[in-house]
Design an enzyme around this catalytic site. Sequence first.
Site, short mmCIF file in Angstrom:
data_model
loop_
_atom_site.label_atom_id
_atom_site.label_comp_id
_atom_site.label_asym_id
_atom_site.label_seq_id
_atom_site.Cartn_x
_atom_site.Cartn_y
_atom_site.Cartn_z
N CYS A 1 18.61 64.72 54.00
CA CYS A 1 19.69 65.43 53.30
C CYS A 1 20.87 65.63 54.24
CB CYS A 1 19.21 66.79 52.79
SG CYS A 1 17.84 66.72 51.62
N CYS B 1 15.70 69.55 55.32
CA CYS B 1 15.56 68.12 55.02
C CYS B 1 16.46 67.26 55.91
CB CYS B 1 15.87 67.91 53.54
SG CYS B 1 16.03 66.19 53.05
#
Length: 111
Positions: free
Chosen positions: A35, A32
């Site tokens: 993230c 991600c």
Amino acid sequence: MSLLKVTTTDSFEDDVLNSPIPVLIDFHAVWCGPCKASMPALEDAAREFEGEIAIVKVDIEQEPKLAEAYGVRSVPTFILIKDREPVERFMGQTSRGKLASVLEPHAGGKQ
């Protein structure tokens, strides 16, 4: 050394539910991008709120049952747990300012 702790299904109760201070859970995945981009802000917040709010990370691919239990459908998802209950929830890449605005009201025993 990072103040961000990785929690698992086995340690979740001790790390989060039984914590004497509020805990921000970062539900994330290694693939991600948002993230990864949120990590510097999370590390800054962990230092600033050390001893007042803990920040733990949950990899949704390693711990799918935890993600399911908290209704995580996208990453990153952040959930603040206080007294065993979710009190704040937000999603997407986060900044230091966003974290401060969410965490400050819960720091230091404030209501």
